[in-house]
Structure formats: structure tokens, C-alpha cells
Design a protein around this motif. Structure first.
Motif, PDB file in Angstrom:
ATOM      1  N   ASP A 201       0.973  -1.317   0.033  1.00  0.00           N
ATOM      2  CA  ASP A 201       0.030  -0.102  -0.130  1.00  0.00           C
ATOM      3  C   ASP A 201       0.912   1.301  -0.137  1.00  0.00           C
ATOM      4  OD1 ASP A 201      -0.951  -0.250   3.501  1.00  0.00           O
ATOM      5  OD2 ASP A 201       0.927  -0.083   2.431  1.00  0.00           O
ATOM      6  N   ARG A 202       2.281   1.148   0.057  1.00  0.00           N
ATOM      7  CA  ARG A 202       2.984   2.181  -0.070  1.00  0.00           C
ATOM      8  C   ARG A 202       2.983   2.694  -1.670  1.00  0.00           C
ATOM      9  NH1 ARG A 202       7.943   1.798   0.177  1.00  0.00           N
ATOM     10  NH2 ARG A 202       8.186  -0.571   0.023  1.00  0.00           N
ATOM     11  N   PHE A 203       2.593   1.954  -2.413  1.00  0.00           N
ATOM     12  CA  PHE A 203       2.743   2.176  -3.959  1.00  0.00           C
ATOM     13  C   PHE A 203       1.369   2.564  -4.345  1.00  0.00           C
ATOM     14  CE2 PHE A 203       6.879   0.465  -5.574  1.00  0.00           C
ATOM     15  CZ  PHE A 203       7.317   0.035  -4.443  1.00  0.00           C
ATOM     16  N   SER A 204       1.108   3.749  -5.042  1.00  0.00           N
ATOM     17  CA  SER A 204       0.019   4.277  -5.766  1.00  0.00           C
ATOM     18  C   SER A 204       0.265   4.794  -7.130  1.00  0.00           C
ATOM     19  CB  SER A 204      -0.731   5.130  -4.723  1.00  0.00           C
ATOM     20  OG  SER A 204       0.355   6.403  -4.652  1.00  0.00           O
ATOM     21  N   ALA A 205      -0.663   4.758  -7.857  1.00  0.00           N
ATOM     22  CA  ALA A 205      -0.338   5.482  -9.535  1.00  0.00           C
ATOM     23  C   ALA A 205      -1.803   6.031  -9.743  1.00  0.00           C
ATOM     24  CB  ALA A 205      -0.059   4.404 -10.337  1.00  0.00           C
TER      25      ALA A 205
ATOM     26  N   VAL B  22      -0.645  11.698 -18.929  1.00  0.00           N
ATOM     27  CA  VAL B  22       0.602  11.676 -17.860  1.00  0.00           C
ATOM     28  C   VAL B  22      -0.118  10.545 -16.787  1.00  0.00           C
ATOM     29  CG1 VAL B  22       1.889  12.599 -16.385  1.00  0.00           C
ATOM     30  CG2 VAL B  22       1.317  13.871 -18.405  1.00  0.00           C
ATOM     31  N   SER B  23       1.002   9.656 -16.387  1.00  0.00           N
ATOM     32  CA  SER B  23       0.757   8.991 -15.361  1.00  0.00           C
ATOM     33  C   SER B  23       2.011   9.294 -14.248  1.00  0.00           C
ATOM     34  CB  SER B  23       0.768   7.564 -15.528  1.00  0.00           C
ATOM     35  OG  SER B  23       0.513   6.801 -14.454  1.00  0.00           O
ATOM     36  N   THR B  24       1.397   9.043 -12.815  1.00  0.00           N
ATOM     37  CA  THR B  24       2.475   9.453 -11.838  1.00  0.00           C
ATOM     38  C   THR B  24       2.497   8.054 -10.936  1.00  0.00           C
ATOM     39  OG1 THR B  24       0.897  10.709 -10.676  1.00  0.00           O
ATOM     40  CG2 THR B  24       2.559  11.786 -11.950  1.00  0.00           C
ATOM     41  N   LEU B  25       3.687   7.489 -10.564  1.00  0.00           N
ATOM     42  CA  LEU B  25       3.817   6.410  -9.634  1.00  0.00           C
ATOM     43  C   LEU B  25       4.517   6.873  -8.472  1.00  0.00           C
ATOM     44  CD1 LEU B  25       3.703   3.106  -9.061  1.00  0.00           C
ATOM     45  CD2 LEU B  25       5.886   3.092  -9.986  1.00  0.00           C
ATOM     46  N   THR B  26       3.784   6.809  -7.388  1.00  0.00           N
ATOM     47  CA  THR B  26       4.245   7.527  -6.193  1.00  0.00           C
ATOM     48  C   THR B  26       4.519   6.221  -5.215  1.00  0.00           C
ATOM     49  OG1 THR B  26       2.580   9.233  -6.305  1.00  0.00           O
ATOM     50  CG2 THR B  26       3.670   8.781  -4.038  1.00  0.00           C
TER      51      THR B  26
END
Lengths: 112, 114
Positions: free
Chosen positions: B63-67, B74-78
Motif C-alpha cells: 500500500d506504499r505504492f500508488s499510481a 500523464v501518469s505518476t507512480l508514487t
């Protein structure tokens, strides 16, 4: 067990040799099979794409799928130093390409 | 024409910090994919977008990963609270539509978590 297994190499061959790269897989439901080439510090690029079993040829490259053995191959004829790269196999379950399963890649070095 | 671009190309961060990775797909491509490639390993599927929707989030490691994706572009991966095991190359790919087998990959973002 990984879905897709691929020998990491490195594989070193002299220029002009025939190269054979292989992957095995465990899921018999895979239908679409792809080979990608990845140069150092670059993203992969699609080389070949085949559906189900059989062979497909494109210039010096031939892709072969044997679904009964769950085994796919990529052959490179008359290998060139410019073919030196990492080759990744990939496969997909369905026509809607929601998810691809990649092998770990085989590093190929063609010596001049 | 322009291919898939990603930024930054390299990112070094300290453990515990958040990072944001950006992907600009090829214009008009509706499908977008994020992958992680650890050193010497193959591509690990993370998430797939069709338009701005992500019907399959099963590949996100935690759950530390989100997109997210906006404007079908545009896409962002956080990655929040980064860990050393997050160090990898993060690759983005796009394709014209979901039924298209040809994915076009960006050059990747090399993330190093110290």
C-alpha cells in the motif's frame, strides 16, 4: 515457481553464429508470446510476436512456440555485434493485454 | 515522433522519503503500464491503466505504492516511505489500445534508496 523461466546467461558467441534463446513457462493458458530486446540503460523494444504454437520469421529472427512442451525460442541467424543486448521473453493470457509476464532476460554478447 | 518519456531519469533518495515518478505516454495511446525491473531480473508488472482507470492493481507490491493517470495522458507512480528494496528501474509503457500487443517502453527511472 516463477511463471516464466529464462536462463540469464550471459551468452557469448562469435559474430556470424546462430543464437538460440529460450524460455519455459508453467501456465498452459498463455496464448500470446513475445520477444523483447533491451539495450543497456534503455527500455525494452518488441522484436517478435506470435500467437499459439508455430514459427514466425522476420529477417534474421525466428520465433518458435511449442505449447505442448511450454517452451518458446528465439533464433538469431548471422548474429552481429549490434545484436548484443538482453533478450526478454514475455507472454499474455488473453487478447486483452491487461498483464504481461516477463522472463528475467538473457544477456547476449556477440563478439566481432 | 516522440516516444514514451519518463522523468526523472535517475533518482536517489533516503529511506523513508516519498518519491514521485512521471510517465508521458505516446499521444493517443489509451493503455499505459508500469513495471519494476530489479537488477538482473525481468520486468515485474505493477499496474495497468485503460484511459484513466486502473482495473488491475494486483501487481502493486504494497500500500506504499500508488499510481494515477489524468487526461488519458500523464501518469505518476508514487512510492511512500521508500525502502531500500524499492531500488530498481521503473519502466513505463504505452500501447494504442488494450487489444494491441505492441507496447512502447520509456527509458525508465533508476531509483536508488539509500
Amino acid at each position: 515457481q516463477k511463471e516464466v523461466e529464462q536462463d540469464p546467461g550471459p551468452l557469448s558467441v562469435p559474430e556470424g553464429a546462430i543464437v538460440s534463446l529460450n524460455c519455459t513457462y508453467s501456465n498452459s493458458a498463455f496464448q500470446y508470446f513475445m520477444w523483447y530486446r533491451q539495450y543497456s540503460r534503455k527500455g525494452p523494444e518488441l522484436l517478435m510476436y506470435t500467437y499459439s504454437s508455430g514459427n514466425k520469421e522476420d529477417g534474421r529472427f525466428t520465433a518458435q512456440v511449442d505449447k505442448s512442451s511450454k517452451y518458446i525460442s528465439l533464433f538469431i541467424r548471422d548474429s552481429q555485434p549490434s545484436d548484443s543486448a538482453t533478450y526478454l521473453c514475455a507472454m499474455s493470457l488473453s487478447y486483452n493485454f491487461n498483464k504481461f509476464y516477463f522472463g528475467s532476460g538473457t544477456k547476449l554478447n556477440v563478439k566481432p | 515522433g516522440a516516444g514514451v518519456s519518463q522523468s526523472p531519469s535517475n533518482k536517489v533518495t533516503e529511506k523513508g522519503k516519498d518519491v514521485e515518478l512521471r510517465c508521458d505516454p505516446i499521444s493517443g495511446h489509451t493503455a499505459l503500464y508500469w513495471y519494476r525491473q530489479r537488477l538482473g531480473q525481468g520486468l515485474e508488472f505493477l499496474i495497468y491503466f485503460q484511459g484513466n482507470s486502473a482495473p488491475d492493481k494486483s501487481g502493486l507490491p504494497s500500500d506504499r505504492f500508488s499510481a494515477e493517470r489524468t487526461g488519458e495522458s500523464v501518469s505518476t507512480l508514487t512510492i511512500q516511505r521508500t525502502q531500500q528494496e524499492d531500488s530498481a528501474v521503473y519502466l513505463c509503457a504505452s500501447s494504442l489500445r488494450r487489444e494491441e500487443e505492441t507496447q512502447y517502453f520509456g527509458p525508465g527511472t533508476r531509483l536508488l534508496v539509500l
